[in-house]
Design an enzyme around this catalytic site. Structure first.
Site, mmCIF file in Angstrom:
data_model
loop_
_atom_site.group_PDB
_atom_site.id
_atom_site.type_symbol
_atom_site.label_atom_id
_atom_site.label_comp_id
_atom_site.label_asym_id
_atom_site.label_seq_id
_atom_site.Cartn_x
_atom_site.Cartn_y
_atom_site.Cartn_z
ATOM 1 N N LYS A 131 83.660 94.539 -106.956
ATOM 2 C CA LYS A 131 83.150 94.066 -105.706
ATOM 3 C C LYS A 131 82.462 95.186 -105.051
ATOM 4 O O LYS A 131 81.814 94.804 -103.958
ATOM 5 C CB LYS A 131 84.357 93.670 -104.911
ATOM 6 C CG LYS A 131 85.061 92.509 -105.424
ATOM 7 C CD LYS A 131 86.358 92.055 -104.764
ATOM 8 C CE LYS A 131 86.998 91.103 -105.504
ATOM 9 N NZ LYS A 131 87.273 89.762 -104.782
ATOM 10 N N LYS A 153 88.727 95.708 -109.164
ATOM 11 C CA LYS A 153 88.332 95.213 -108.391
ATOM 12 C C LYS A 153 87.316 95.945 -107.366
ATOM 13 O O LYS A 153 86.278 95.466 -106.937
ATOM 14 C CB LYS A 153 89.634 94.551 -107.405
ATOM 15 C CG LYS A 153 90.157 93.238 -107.988
ATOM 16 C CD LYS A 153 91.222 92.833 -107.391
ATOM 17 C CE LYS A 153 91.842 91.615 -108.220
ATOM 18 N NZ LYS A 153 92.979 91.031 -107.576
ATOM 19 N N ASN A 157 98.564 79.881 -99.712
ATOM 20 C CA ASN A 157 99.291 80.907 -100.335
ATOM 21 C C ASN A 157 100.288 81.434 -99.070
ATOM 22 O O ASN A 157 100.104 81.061 -97.928
ATOM 23 C CB ASN A 157 98.430 81.956 -100.880
ATOM 24 C CG ASN A 157 97.618 82.594 -99.676
ATOM 25 O OD1 ASN A 157 98.068 83.103 -98.573
ATOM 26 N ND2 ASN A 157 96.031 82.207 -99.633
ATOM 27 N N LYS A 210 94.290 59.599 -96.539
ATOM 28 C CA LYS A 210 95.610 60.109 -97.215
ATOM 29 C C LYS A 210 95.474 59.366 -98.610
ATOM 30 O O LYS A 210 95.281 58.447 -98.636
ATOM 31 C CB LYS A 210 96.924 59.957 -96.606
ATOM 32 C CG LYS A 210 97.961 60.257 -97.632
ATOM 33 C CD LYS A 210 99.419 60.078 -96.527
ATOM 34 C CE LYS A 210 100.463 60.594 -97.671
ATOM 35 N NZ LYS A 210 102.045 60.117 -97.200
HETATM 36 O O1 C5P Z 1 89.839 89.225 -106.674
HETATM 37 P P1 C5P Z 1 90.853 89.246 -105.498
HETATM 38 O O2 C5P Z 1 90.877 87.731 -104.942
HETATM 39 O O3 C5P Z 1 92.353 89.528 -105.790
HETATM 40 O O4 C5P Z 1 90.135 89.981 -104.312
HETATM 41 C C1 C5P Z 1 91.010 90.323 -103.198
HETATM 42 C C2 C5P Z 1 89.904 90.724 -102.145
HETATM 43 O O5 C5P Z 1 88.900 89.893 -102.117
HETATM 44 C C3 C5P Z 1 90.602 90.516 -100.803
HETATM 45 O O6 C5P Z 1 90.134 91.404 -100.041
HETATM 46 C C4 C5P Z 1 90.061 89.205 -100.393
HETATM 47 O O7 C5P Z 1 89.933 89.039 -99.004
HETATM 48 C C5 C5P Z 1 88.566 89.016 -101.006
HETATM 49 N N1 C5P Z 1 88.364 87.880 -101.385
HETATM 50 C C6 C5P Z 1 87.006 87.531 -101.391
HETATM 51 N N2 C5P Z 1 86.692 86.217 -101.507
HETATM 52 C C7 C5P Z 1 87.352 85.321 -102.453
HETATM 53 C C8 C5P Z 1 88.492 85.955 -102.852
HETATM 54 C C9 C5P Z 1 89.085 87.019 -102.272
HETATM 55 O O8 C5P Z 1 86.313 88.000 -100.516
HETATM 56 N N3 C5P Z 1 86.896 84.124 -102.632
#
Ligand code: C5P
Length: 390
Positions: free
Chosen positions: A336, A332, A205, A284
């Site tokens: 989380k 979120k 990204n 590759k």
């Molecule tokens: O759900 P989303 O990816 O948008 O959430 C973003 C937050 O979760 C960020 O702080 C990112 O660093 C964290 N994240 C994570 N593990 C992942 C994807 C995102 O801890 N696999």
């Protein structure tokens, strides 16, 4: 706001010396009492008369003018700021050499000291300056900057005197003891992750890492023992932190696990890839061998799993959204189980790699809309809020 605070500002011989005029005016406006000390070479760049007009007192420029000028300037004050600080003055301070008014004033002082280096990039990165600034930092001197940008010598790189506002906010924070996170262990993740399909292709990204690096820098500046775990970026890192480079989400997760038990807070700005390739090849893949229905699998959510097992660490998440930046962040935050989340607005031509970003800080009870904010100021907001929680 700084009424009655006594500050000595020691100016040394860099082109950036002229920038201290704004700093002086602003500190005086806030009520601070300023003493100015100037090295001989500082006076090549700017005259003492400018400062006597601004501060109402004559700058101290000579160690041998009679009496004990270094004691007068270095003691009975609340803060000593050396700005700009040249490689030469930094070396003298780290080596205990006291041969002019600035070095003797700093050595004779008994208050907190802030050093704001300014010099050519090669000089800042030289082995001597690296060692000397690390020495000063280990003694508790606060090092502010330098920043990256165009330098007086015409080159571009790290070595520019930090912005006046940043220096001023460091001075204010120090004098008012705002947002200290001294001796707290802060882990910051930053940048993108890369999920390789084969040695030449990956899923990633546009994250530049600018927010995470600014936060790590701010954490160091406030006295935090800081670990920065970073995916691939092109950014220069602060030399006073522990730096751990990573590539994939899996690497990132492993490095976080290795440190998590011993930290007080995790600030997760990394733009972690939500998916990786099911199969990774060491060779590759030719065009014809790549399946058009190539399979992805989900990466585990690092923050979510940490929030289930944490002891008392503070967890701060980041979200990059194209719309609904508050409501999505609220979901979120809950999912989380975070202490707070910073939601940012991104698009094809906004957010990523820019120096400013639209941001909102969301916690369980409220949200604070920061509007379009420079990433460095966003870093200050995040550490301010963290400091309150700690
Ligand atoms: O759900 P989303 O990816 O948008 O959430 C973003 C937050 O979760 C960020 O702080 C990112 O660093 C964290 N994240 C994570 N593990 C992942 C994807 C995102 O801890 N696999």
């Amino acid at each position: 706001m700084l009424t009655g605070k006594r500050i000595t500002l020691a100016i040394t011989g860099s082109v950036a010396a002229y920038k201290t005029i704004d700093l002086c005016r602003s500190l005086i406006k806030k009520g601070a009492e300023l003493n100015i000390v100037m090295s001989k070479s500082a006076q090549q760049f700017i005259g003492p008369i400018t400062f006597s007009a601004l501060c109402g007192t004559q700058p101290i420029t000579d160690l041998y003018a009679g009496g004990f000028p270094h004691i007068q300037a270095g003691q009975d004050i609340d803060l000593l700021v050396v700005a700009p600080a040249t490689a030469n003055t930094i070396a003298k301070l780290a080596g205990g050499i006291a041969d002019d008014i600035v070095s003797t004033t700093v050595m004779a002082s008994d208050c907190p000291v802030i050093i704001c280096p300014a010099m050519n990039e090669k000089m800042w990165l030289s082995k001597a300056t690296v060692r000397n600034t690390l020495t000063l930092s280990s003694w508790g001197y606060e090092i502010i900057g330098p920043k990256t940008g165009s330098l007086a010598c015409g080159q571009t790189g790290v070595g520019r005197l930090e912005n006046t506002e940043v220096i001023e906010s460091a001075i204010t924070n120090r004098l008012l003891n705002i947002g200290e996170i001294k001796d707290k262990r802060i882990m910051v993740t930053a940048g993108p992750t890369r999920e390789y399909l084969d040695p030449v292709r990956f899923l990633s990204n546009p994250s530049s890492g600018k927010v995470g690096y600014a936060i790590a820098e701010e954490a160091v500046r406030r006295g935090g023992e800081t670990i920065l775990i970073s995916g691939p970026t092109h950014l220069a890192r602060n030399r006073f932190l522990k730096f751990i480079p990573v590539v994939s989400a899996k690497d990132l997760s492993a490095e976080i696990d290795g440190e998590f038990d011993d930290v007080d807070a995790l600030i997760m700005t990394a733009a972690v890839s939500d998916h990786r390739f099911r199969e990774v090849s060491d060779e590759k893949q030719t065009k014809d061998r790549i399946d058009e229905n190539i399979q992805l699998i989900k990466n585990p959510d690092i923050l979510k799993s940490l929030s289930a097992t944490r002891k008392n660490q503070i967890l701060i998440g980041f979200a990059a959204e194209t719309d609904d930046i508050v409501s999505r962040a609220q979901v979120k935050l809950k999912e989380k189980n975070l202490d707070f989340i910073v939601s940012t607005k991104v698009g094809f031509n906004e957010g990523f790699d820019k120096d400013s970003i639209e941001a909102v800080i969301v916690d369980k009870n409220s949200h604070k809309d920061l509007g379009m904010i420079p990433k460095r100021e966003l870093a200050v907001e995040v550490i301010n809020k963290l400091a309150v929680l700690l």
